[in-house]
Design an enzyme around this catalytic site. Structure first.
Site, mmCIF file in Angstrom:
data_model
loop_
_atom_site.group_PDB
_atom_site.id
_atom_site.type_symbol
_atom_site.label_atom_id
_atom_site.label_comp_id
_atom_site.label_asym_id
_atom_site.label_seq_id
_atom_site.Cartn_x
_atom_site.Cartn_y
_atom_site.Cartn_z
ATOM 1 N N CYS A 347 49.210 31.579 31.985
ATOM 2 C CA CYS A 347 49.076 31.458 33.463
ATOM 3 C C CYS A 347 49.131 29.768 33.781
ATOM 4 O O CYS A 347 47.927 29.144 33.639
ATOM 5 C CB CYS A 347 48.037 31.949 34.222
ATOM 6 S SG CYS A 347 47.750 31.484 36.087
ATOM 7 N N CYS A 350 46.573 28.812 36.317
ATOM 8 C CA CYS A 350 45.134 28.803 36.126
ATOM 9 C C CYS A 350 44.641 27.732 35.192
ATOM 10 O O CYS A 350 43.673 27.152 35.059
ATOM 11 C CB CYS A 350 44.686 30.258 35.716
ATOM 12 S SG CYS A 350 44.836 31.437 37.023
ATOM 13 N N ASP A 351 45.520 27.834 34.096
ATOM 14 C CA ASP A 351 45.061 26.822 32.720
ATOM 15 C C ASP A 351 45.716 25.407 32.663
ATOM 16 O O ASP A 351 45.027 24.714 31.908
ATOM 17 C CB ASP A 351 45.324 27.842 31.599
ATOM 18 C CG ASP A 351 44.665 28.971 31.443
ATOM 19 O OD1 ASP A 351 43.840 29.139 32.373
ATOM 20 O OD2 ASP A 351 45.265 30.019 30.962
#
Length: 521
Positions: A347, A350-351
């Site tokens: 992702c 998110c990351d």
């Protein structure tokens, strides 16, 4: 610190609290954020006369608060200031402790949580901008609230960088159980519960309730809670049938979609909003929802079908509609599993922030891969797109955009053969040029795998499938077994789109009802 409008909304939500709650703050004078945390908690405590705060001095770099209910520990701790997406986690921790949260599990799941034995200390490292982190934090807070042997601590990784470095966290949410990594990335309640059950013993409950598996009977069992499953359940319920949905979560893969612009008549929505709308629509009918269930085995031959889920529950019906969708496809190369959360990510939203100023690769040249590369190019030093085919598969507008970025390289006709690491984290990818056979290592800090989805069809061994695992269906969503139907991304229907999945779910339900009327099932 907190917006007045938000405080008023929380005041309204907390107006029916029945217990007294104390937020016990422990802050080191050396922390620059100490005053900010105290201000945050002071504002939050104004939302209800049943909420109070206590301040305690602490040593080191301590910056945290714990939640007490009627003076007793709940096992819930927040290390950091739960702003951003984690504000909801704080809100729900109090509502759930008061028995009023809407995300509390049903009794079947709650019993499994209470049965976990031993002292279990859980920590979840988060980013306040992560959209997946709150789901995991809220889930593990529930575990702590239901089981006095479990404690859970949310940790804002940005405020505790030394901890992040020491634990080798490179993706969020990152869950540790008694100091050992348990889980990284998106995770449902059922998935997290299964991992804890595998690591810790279960004990008999004090109420001496029967341990015999529960069996439930319906007219139609729908497996999957995404667009296809929700549509199938609603169409079946409208026929007056007793319907159950078995799902890991309502919304399914859709919940991970940031923006949706091709739902006809709805110019724009998000995956989270659509998932909420699916749930709301389902509640308008007498459909029984069984979330956090993972299919263990099925017995589909014969008039009465049986679906067995983790934990031993059995669901029976003459008609089963499979709408389990698809999940992220992995590279399935050496080193990938070992370095998930330590350089291998899925992702970018998110990351991605973990790789600011670093060099990363994106494997996959479709729309999702190129969109990820464009997003990452804004924060990363260098982005390399690796595509197996001889040309990119993304839409032309995306290709034009990515080729215009000065810090993006594109490698075509290239196969990823190995994830290389030093034992702690990923350091490189081993690549092979398909036409020449030339091999090389590309030094990297991280890789984002964006190679599409694979059908979630593994539990249904009795059904005919395509070479890539899709359940084969006819024009009416029938499978090779009478009374079993498949719809959406798990099936062989062409074009994996939300709007198509909804139509296929409706079609499967109508076919099942027609077969029922005609005596086929």
């Amino acid at each position: 610190m907190l917006d007045k409008a938000i405080l008023q909304q929380v005041t309204d939500i907390f107006s029916t609290l029945e217990a007294d709650y104390t937020l016990v703050a422990r802050c080191s004078a050396s922390r620059d954020e100490r005053a900010q945390l105290i201000e945050f908690l002071t504002d939050f405590a104004t939302t209800s006369p049943r909420i109070s705060i206590e301040h305690h001095a602490a040593e080191g770099d301590t910056l945290e608060f714990t939640l007490l209910r009627n003076g007793e520990a709940t096992g819930v701790t927040f290390r950091g200031i739960p702003n951003g997406h984690e504000f909801t986690s704080l809100l729900l921790s109090i509502l759930n402790a008061d028995g009023k949260g809407k995300n509390l599990p049903d009794e079947g799941i709650a019993r499994r949580i209470r049965a976990l034995g031993g002292d279990i200390r859980l920590q979840t490292y988060v980013s306040l901008t992560c959209t997946n982190c709150p789901d995991v934090v809220q889930t593990l807070n529930i575990f702590a609230l239901l089981n006095p042997n479990i404690s859970h601590e949310m940790v804002d990784g940005a405020l505790f960088q030394s901890d992040v470095d020491a634990k080798g966290v490179q993706a969020v949410p990152a869950v540790f159980a008694d100091g050992k990594m348990l889980h990284v990335g998106r995770g449902s309640l059922g998935e997290l519960l299964e991992k804890l059950e595998a690591q810790y013993p279960t004990v008999p409950l004090a109420d001496n309730a029967s341990n015999e598996p529960v069996s439930r009977s319906f007219d139609v069992v729908v497996v999957g809670g995404g667009p296809a499953g929700a549509s199938a359940a609603i169409y079946s319920a409208r026929k007056g049938l007793r319907v159950a949905i078995l799902a890991e979560r309502i919304g399914g893969q859709v919940k991970e979609t940031v923006g949706i612009e091709n739902m006809i008549s709805i110019p724009y929505t998000t995956g989270s909003e659509l998932a909420d709308n699916l749930r709301t629509h389902l509640t308008h009918y007498p459909i029984e929802l069984f979330e956090n269930r993972r299919i263990e085995t099925t017995e589909l031959m014969g008039a009465e079908k049986r679906v067995i889920v983790t934990g031993g529950e059995v669901f029976t019906a003459p008609a089963v509609i499979i709408a389990t969708g698809a999940g992220w496809r992995r590279l399935n190369v050496e080193g990938e599993a070992e370095y998930i959360g330590r350089g291998v990510a899925f992702c970018p939203h998110c990351d991605g922030p973990f790789y600011a100023g670093k060099s990363v690769a994106v494997v996959g040249g479709g729309n999702s891969g190129i969109e990820a590369a464009i997003d990452l190019a804004g924060i990363c030093k260098r982005v390399t797109v690796i595509e197996f085919m001889d040309e990119l598969k993304a839409d032309k507008v995306l290709q034009d955009k990515v080729r215009s970025l000065p810090n993006v390289d594109i490698m075509l006709s290239t196969q990823t053969t190995k994830v290389v690491g030093n034992g702690d984290k990923l350091t490189a990818l081993q690549l092979k040029e398909r036409h020449t056979g030339e091999e090389r290592e590309l030094a990297l800090d991280g890789v984002f795998v964006q190679i599409g989805l694979s059908a979630n069809s593994a539990p249904f061994a009795e059904l005919e499938k395509t070479r890539i695992g899709e359940i084969v269906i006819d024009a009416h969503c029938r499978t090779n077994i009478a009374g079993v139907y498949a719809a959406g991304d798990v099936s062989s229907v062409p074009y994996k789109q939300i709007i198509i999945a909804m139509g296929e779910g409706a079609k499967a339900a109508l076919t099942a009802f027609d077969d029922r009327v005609r005596g086929v099932i």
